[in-house]
Write a protein that holds these residues in place. Structure first.
Motif, PDB file in Angstrom:
ATOM      1  N   SER A  80       0.750 -11.430 -20.749  1.00 45.87           N
ATOM      2  CA  SER A  80      -0.256 -12.057 -20.581  1.00 45.87           C
ATOM      3  C   SER A  80       0.370 -13.574 -19.985  1.00 45.87           C
ATOM      4  CB  SER A  80      -1.033 -12.369 -21.518  1.00 45.87           C
ATOM      5  OG  SER A  80      -0.081 -13.031 -22.911  1.00 45.87           O
ATOM      6  N   ALA A  81       1.633 -13.962 -19.343  1.00 46.96           N
ATOM      7  CA  ALA A  81       1.866 -15.183 -18.866  1.00 46.96           C
ATOM      8  C   ALA A  81       2.100 -14.521 -17.957  1.00 46.96           C
ATOM      9  CB  ALA A  81       3.293 -15.343 -19.459  1.00 46.96           C
ATOM     10  N   PRO A  82       1.608 -16.077 -17.077  1.00 45.49           N
ATOM     11  CA  PRO A  82       1.960 -15.971 -15.633  1.00 45.49           C
ATOM     12  C   PRO A  82       3.297 -15.741 -14.751  1.00 45.49           C
ATOM     13  CG  PRO A  82       1.196 -18.137 -16.545  1.00 45.49           C
ATOM     14  CD  PRO A  82       1.782 -17.593 -18.182  1.00 45.49           C
ATOM     15  N   LYS A  83       3.134 -14.514 -13.626  1.00 47.26           N
ATOM     16  CA  LYS A  83       3.620 -13.708 -13.295  1.00 47.26           C
ATOM     17  C   LYS A  83       4.083 -14.035 -11.729  1.00 47.26           C
ATOM     18  CE  LYS A  83       2.074  -9.679 -14.221  1.00 47.26           C
ATOM     19  NZ  LYS A  83       0.916  -9.728 -15.668  1.00 47.26           N
ATOM     20  N   ARG A  84       4.679 -14.199 -11.303  1.00 47.80           N
ATOM     21  CA  ARG A  84       5.194 -13.814  -9.525  1.00 47.80           C
ATOM     22  C   ARG A  84       4.752 -12.640  -9.046  1.00 47.80           C
ATOM     23  NH1 ARG A  84       8.215 -12.148  -5.891  1.00 47.80           N
ATOM     24  NH2 ARG A  84       9.916 -11.973  -7.513  1.00 47.80           N
ATOM     25  N   GLU A  85       4.103 -13.099  -8.038  1.00 46.97           N
ATOM     26  CA  GLU A  85       3.828 -11.302  -7.705  1.00 46.97           C
ATOM     27  C   GLU A  85       4.020 -10.929  -6.340  1.00 46.97           C
ATOM     28  OE1 GLU A  85       1.006  -8.902  -8.252  1.00 46.97           O
ATOM     29  OE2 GLU A  85       0.166 -10.191 -10.190  1.00 46.97           O
ATOM     30  N   ASP A  86       5.577  -9.830  -6.758  1.00 42.90           N
ATOM     31  CA  ASP A  86       6.188  -9.435  -5.692  1.00 42.90           C
ATOM     32  C   ASP A  86       4.979  -7.481  -4.704  1.00 42.90           C
ATOM     33  OD1 ASP A  86       7.996  -8.589  -4.294  1.00 42.90           O
ATOM     34  OD2 ASP A  86       9.373  -7.132  -6.344  1.00 42.90           O
ATOM     35  N   ASP A  87       5.462  -8.133  -3.694  1.00 40.75           N
ATOM     36  CA  ASP A  87       4.853  -7.345  -3.035  1.00 40.75           C
ATOM     37  C   ASP A  87       5.323  -6.351  -2.609  1.00 40.75           C
ATOM     38  OD1 ASP A  87       2.202  -9.470  -2.902  1.00 40.75           O
ATOM     39  OD2 ASP A  87       3.124 -10.394  -1.124  1.00 40.75           O
ATOM     40  N   ASP A  88       6.514  -6.347  -2.528  1.00 42.59           N
ATOM     41  CA  ASP A  88       7.596  -5.601  -2.474  1.00 42.59           C
ATOM     42  C   ASP A  88       7.897  -4.483  -2.844  1.00 42.59           C
ATOM     43  OD1 ASP A  88       7.892  -6.364   0.087  1.00 42.59           O
ATOM     44  OD2 ASP A  88       9.596  -7.982  -0.052  1.00 42.59           O
ATOM     45  N   ALA A  89       7.082  -4.342  -4.487  1.00 42.87           N
ATOM     46  CA  ALA A  89       7.082  -3.753  -5.101  1.00 42.87           C
ATOM     47  C   ALA A  89       6.941  -2.242  -4.996  1.00 42.87           C
ATOM     48  CB  ALA A  89       6.037  -4.413  -6.607  1.00 42.87           C
ATOM     49  N   PRO A  90       8.216  -1.026  -5.496  1.00 42.65           N
ATOM     50  CA  PRO A  90       8.177  -0.047  -4.984  1.00 42.65           C
ATOM     51  C   PRO A  90       7.362   0.942  -5.601  1.00 42.65           C
ATOM     52  CG  PRO A  90      10.166  -0.758  -6.828  1.00 42.65           C
ATOM     53  CD  PRO A  90       9.092  -1.334  -6.406  1.00 42.65           C
ATOM     54  N   ARG A  91       5.991   1.845  -4.291  1.00 41.70           N
ATOM     55  CA  ARG A  91       5.501   2.914  -4.818  1.00 41.70           C
ATOM     56  C   ARG A  91       5.269   3.568  -5.925  1.00 41.70           C
ATOM     57  NH1 ARG A  91       0.936   0.718  -2.158  1.00 41.70           N
ATOM     58  NH2 ARG A  91       0.423   3.198  -2.782  1.00 41.70           N
ATOM     59  N   LEU A  92       5.173   4.658  -6.615  1.00 43.65           N
ATOM     60  CA  LEU A  92       4.777   5.653  -7.401  1.00 43.65           C
ATOM     61  C   LEU A  92       3.942   6.436  -7.078  1.00 43.65           C
ATOM     62  CD1 LEU A  92       5.490   3.851 -11.239  1.00 43.65           C
ATOM     63  CD2 LEU A  92       6.975   4.265  -9.017  1.00 43.65           C
ATOM     64  N   THR A  93       4.700   7.444  -7.417  1.00 48.92           N
ATOM     65  CA  THR A  93       3.553   8.814  -6.666  1.00 48.92           C
ATOM     66  C   THR A  93       2.202   8.700  -7.899  1.00 48.92           C
ATOM     67  OG1 THR A  93       4.685  10.606  -8.131  1.00 48.92           O
ATOM     68  CG2 THR A  93       5.372   9.884  -5.916  1.00 48.92           C
ATOM     69  N   ASP A  94       1.901   9.351  -7.464  1.00 53.46           N
ATOM     70  CA  ASP A  94       0.368   9.177  -8.705  1.00 53.46           C
ATOM     71  C   ASP A  94       0.902  10.064  -9.778  1.00 53.46           C
ATOM     72  OD1 ASP A  94      -1.372   8.907  -6.482  1.00 53.46           O
ATOM     73  OD2 ASP A  94      -1.873  10.990  -6.208  1.00 53.46           O
ATOM     74  N   ARG A  95       1.947  11.382  -9.747  1.00 58.22           N
ATOM     75  CA  ARG A  95       2.569  11.817 -11.167  1.00 58.22           C
ATOM     76  C   ARG A  95       3.143  10.976 -12.182  1.00 58.22           C
ATOM     77  NH1 ARG A  95       0.534  15.968 -14.054  1.00 58.22           N
ATOM     78  NH2 ARG A  95       0.699  17.130 -12.722  1.00 58.22           N
ATOM     79  N   GLU A  96       3.699  10.464 -11.006  1.00 59.92           N
ATOM     80  CA  GLU A  96       4.979   8.909 -11.933  1.00 59.92           C
ATOM     81  C   GLU A  96       4.234   7.970 -12.578  1.00 59.92           C
ATOM     82  OE1 GLU A  96       8.995   8.946  -8.838  1.00 59.92           O
ATOM     83  OE2 GLU A  96       6.690   7.692  -8.701  1.00 59.92           O
ATOM     84  N   THR A  97       3.151   7.960 -12.309  1.00 63.86           N
ATOM     85  CA  THR A  97       1.970   7.074 -12.362  1.00 63.86           C
ATOM     86  C   THR A  97       1.574   7.561 -14.137  1.00 63.86           C
ATOM     87  OG1 THR A  97       1.700   5.541 -10.477  1.00 63.86           O
ATOM     88  CG2 THR A  97       0.011   5.169 -11.990  1.00 63.86           C
ATOM     89  N   GLU A  98       0.899   8.625 -13.966  1.00 65.94           N
ATOM     90  CA  GLU A  98       0.647   9.159 -15.193  1.00 65.94           C
ATOM     91  C   GLU A  98       1.482   9.092 -15.854  1.00 65.94           C
ATOM     92  OE1 GLU A  98      -2.611  13.463 -15.425  1.00 65.94           O
ATOM     93  OE2 GLU A  98      -0.694  13.346 -13.736  1.00 65.94           O
ATOM     94  N   VAL A  99       2.542   9.435 -15.749  1.00 59.72           N
ATOM     95  CA  VAL A  99       3.508   9.956 -16.861  1.00 59.72           C
ATOM     96  C   VAL A  99       3.787   8.553 -17.145  1.00 59.72           C
ATOM     97  CG1 VAL A  99       5.626  10.112 -17.629  1.00 59.72           C
ATOM     98  CG2 VAL A  99       4.713  12.345 -15.699  1.00 59.72           C
ATOM     99  N   LEU A 100       3.994   7.357 -16.550  1.00 58.10           N
ATOM    100  CA  LEU A 100       4.239   6.009 -16.972  1.00 58.10           C
ATOM    101  C   LEU A 100       3.188   5.421 -18.041  1.00 58.10           C
ATOM    102  CD1 LEU A 100       5.524   3.433 -16.985  1.00 58.10           C
ATOM    103  CD2 LEU A 100       4.843   3.353 -14.727  1.00 58.10           C
ATOM    104  N   ARG A 101       1.821   5.895 -17.324  1.00 57.75           N
ATOM    105  CA  ARG A 101       0.574   5.505 -18.211  1.00 57.75           C
ATOM    106  C   ARG A 101       0.409   5.581 -19.718  1.00 57.75           C
ATOM    107  NH1 ARG A 101      -2.763   7.384 -15.198  1.00 57.75           N
ATOM    108  NH2 ARG A 101      -3.430   5.557 -14.495  1.00 57.75           N
ATOM    109  N   LEU A 102       1.510   7.510 -19.602  1.00 60.13           N
ATOM    110  CA  LEU A 102       1.243   8.009 -20.653  1.00 60.13           C
ATOM    111  C   LEU A 102       2.383   7.010 -22.328  1.00 60.13           C
ATOM    112  CD1 LEU A 102       0.320  11.857 -20.153  1.00 60.13           C
ATOM    113  CD2 LEU A 102      -0.772   9.987 -20.963  1.00 60.13           C
ATOM    114  N   VAL A 103       3.708   6.880 -20.922  1.00 63.32           N
ATOM    115  CA  VAL A 103       4.237   6.156 -21.912  1.00 63.32           C
ATOM    116  C   VAL A 103       4.241   5.131 -22.403  1.00 63.32           C
ATOM    117  CG1 VAL A 103       6.696   5.201 -21.250  1.00 63.32           C
ATOM    118  CG2 VAL A 103       6.450   7.534 -20.517  1.00 63.32           C
ATOM    119  N   ALA A 104       2.889   4.063 -21.272  1.00 65.10           N
ATOM    120  CA  ALA A 104       2.557   2.982 -22.108  1.00 65.10           C
ATOM    121  C   ALA A 104       1.970   3.569 -23.287  1.00 65.10           C
ATOM    122  CB  ALA A 104       1.956   2.220 -20.760  1.00 65.10           C
ATOM    123  N   LYS A 105       1.502   4.195 -23.631  1.00 64.86           N
ATOM    124  CA  LYS A 105       0.305   4.486 -24.648  1.00 64.86           C
ATOM    125  C   LYS A 105       0.971   5.407 -26.040  1.00 64.86           C
ATOM    126  CE  LYS A 105      -3.742   5.991 -21.653  1.00 64.86           C
ATOM    127  NZ  LYS A 105      -4.405   4.987 -22.193  1.00 64.86           N
TER     128      LYS A 105
END
Length: 211
Positions: free
Chosen positions: A137-162
């Motif tokens: 929740s602390a302020p953070k710098r946005e990184d426009d060059d952040a790597p792009r994850l595939t839809d499946r990687e994002t889906e897995v990451l979401r479940l990891v976070a849960k």
């Protein structure tokens, strides 16, 4: 590798690991010795006590987590104090288990730590996630060059976070355990993170645990 200043406890832990089929490449009773030995023995997992006679287990963890390749650290401590837990995790510990844990729970924790999972004694996981939410929740710098994850990687990451285990994620997405591990490893590589703990923090920062 087992790092503990009590000889009987250290030998007992090493024996339990060996009997369970793990190769114990080194043991140490002091922090500086552990750091020096690890550079040569190159363990995949280190079981580390926090209370050591020279440098603290937190400092040992920091050295091991920064090694190349990094060592996955499972802290095995008598202390469940919030400050001790958070300092260990911030230093790079993959997991934190109390010494009151049963033998089977400990051996499972070592196995999961070796696979890159974040393992905590029940009750401590919520404490760590709560701290990550605060940091996120602390302020953070946005990184426009952040790597792009595939839809499946994002889906897995979401479940990891849960908080789901790799096995639970595999069942949820109808994938093999190995495929889930590969997705997590690819994500770690893309984001230049070292372990599941850092991955959970990243996911929470992105709000994926709320989706």
């Amino acid at each position: 590798m087992v790092v503990d200043d009590h000889p009987m406890w250290r030998e007992s832990v090493a024996r339990d690991l060996a009997e369970a089929g793990h190769e114990v490449v080194a043991t140490a009773g002091e922090g500086r010795t552990a750091v020096r030995i690890a550079a040569a023995a190159r363990p995949q997992v280190a079981v580390v006590d926090l209370q050591l006679p020279d440098i603290s287990g937190v400092e040992v963890t920091r050295h091991l987590a920064a090694a190349d390749p990094p060592v996955r650290v499972l802290v095995l401590s008598a202390s469940g104090e919030q400050q001790d837990v958070l300092e260990a995790v911030k230093a790079g510990a993959t997991g934190y288990l109390l010494k009151s844990a049963a033998r089977e729970e400990f051996l499972e924790a070592v196995q999961r730590t070796g696979e890159g999972e974040a393992v905590f004694t029940p009750g401590l996981a919520g404490l760590v996630l709560g701290e990550y939410r605060r940091l996120a929740s602390a302020p953070k710098r946005e990184d426009d060059d952040a790597p792009r994850l595939t839809d499946r990687e994002t889906e897995v990451l979401r479940l990891v976070a849960k908080g789901l285990t790799y096995k639970q994620i595999a069942q949820r997405l109808v994938l093999s355990h190995r495929t889930v591990q590969n997705h997590v490893q690819n994500t770690l590589n893309k984001l230049q993170l070292h372990n599941r703990v850092e991955l959970v923090r990243y996911a929470i920062e992105k709000g994926l645990d709320q989706e």
